[in-house]
Design an enzyme around this catalytic site. Structure first.
Site, short mmCIF file in Angstrom:
data_model
loop_
_atom_site.label_atom_id
_atom_site.label_comp_id
_atom_site.label_asym_id
_atom_site.label_seq_id
_atom_site.Cartn_x
_atom_site.Cartn_y
_atom_site.Cartn_z
N GLY A 160 0.83 -1.20 0.00
CA GLY A 160 0.00 0.00 0.00
C GLY A 160 0.86 1.24 0.00
N GLN A 219 2.98 10.03 0.60
CA GLN A 219 4.26 9.36 0.86
C GLN A 219 5.27 9.58 -0.26
OE1 GLN A 219 2.24 5.50 2.10
NE2 GLN A 219 4.20 5.39 3.16
N CYS A 222 5.65 0.28 7.53
CA CYS A 222 5.33 1.37 6.63
C CYS A 222 6.54 1.66 5.74
CB CYS A 222 4.97 2.60 7.46
SG CYS A 222 4.59 4.07 6.52
N LEU A 223 6.29 1.90 4.47
CA LEU A 223 7.39 2.20 3.55
C LEU A 223 8.14 3.48 3.94
CD1 LEU A 223 5.75 1.23 0.14
CD2 LEU A 223 7.50 -0.03 1.40
N HIS A 226 -4.53 2.05 7.20
CA HIS A 226 -3.19 2.62 7.32
C HIS A 226 -2.99 3.74 6.29
CE1 HIS A 226 1.28 2.29 8.01
NE2 HIS A 226 1.29 2.75 6.76
N GLU A 227 -3.39 3.49 5.05
CA GLU A 227 -3.20 4.48 3.99
C GLU A 227 -4.14 5.68 4.16
OE1 GLU A 227 -0.54 4.27 2.44
OE2 GLU A 227 -0.13 2.17 2.85
N HIS A 275 -2.59 8.05 6.46
CA HIS A 275 -1.59 8.90 5.79
C HIS A 275 -2.25 10.13 5.15
CE1 HIS A 275 2.32 7.04 6.09
NE2 HIS A 275 1.83 5.86 5.75
#
Length: 168
Positions: free
Chosen positions: A43, A48, A88-89, A130-131, A134
């Site tokens: 994701g 991000q 998380c990326l 989660h996204e 963000h």
């Protein structure tokens, strides 16, 4: 286009709704999928990669070859709280236990601007939550105790400093 790493301040920006889905938006989405896959993520939100628009790209957790684009998401329903380990990326190699909902219903627009409803469960539900966080400027570390949050922040700042030293 590259993934922003914590402590980049842009990760706290609140994303704006997409007004018009055109070639420019398609190009952003296509690049997001490419970057997310290269980084072994499932994701990614546009913020991000430094773009404050309500765009999310996800690989379907039950069919990894299926790409899901979510634009301007709205949560309709959520149920059954669970605790889940997530990463998380924007926080490479960091994991933490975060409270989420096992089931989630959202409405949004897809890649082509069509209205969609998604009934998500388990990992897909967690990923979408989660996204969406963000898009609201919220990070998974915000769910942690001050002690755990500070440990991750310290690790990330050290890594960020090291990356920047290597660039010079």
């Amino acid at each position: 286009m590259k993934i922003l790493r914590y402590p980049n301040k842009k990760l706290r920006y609140i994303s704006k709704p997409v007004i018009k889905i055109d070639k420019k938006i398609h190009k952003i989405i296509d690049k997001m999928f490419k970057i997310m896959i290269l980084e072994n993520g499932i994701g990614l939100s546009a913020i991000q990669v430094g773009i404050p628009l309500q765009i999310i790209t996800i690989l379907d957790t039950e069919n990894i070859n299926k790409k899901i684009t979510i634009i301007n998401p709205k949560i309709i329903k959520k149920k059954k709280k669970i605790l889940n380990s997530e990463g998380c990326l924007s926080f490479p190699n960091q994991q933490a236990i975060v409270p989420r909902y096992k089931y989630l219903d959202i409405k949004a627009l897809n890649y082509y601007g069509k209205n969609i409803k998604i009934k998500a469960k388990s990992l897909l539900s967690i990923c979408i939550q989660h996204e969406i966080d963000h898009l609201l400027g919220k990070l998974f570390i915000d769910y942690l105790s001050e002690l755990k949050k500070n440990i991750i922040k310290k690790k990330m700042k050290k890594m960020y400093k090291k990356e920047n030293e290597n660039k010079n």
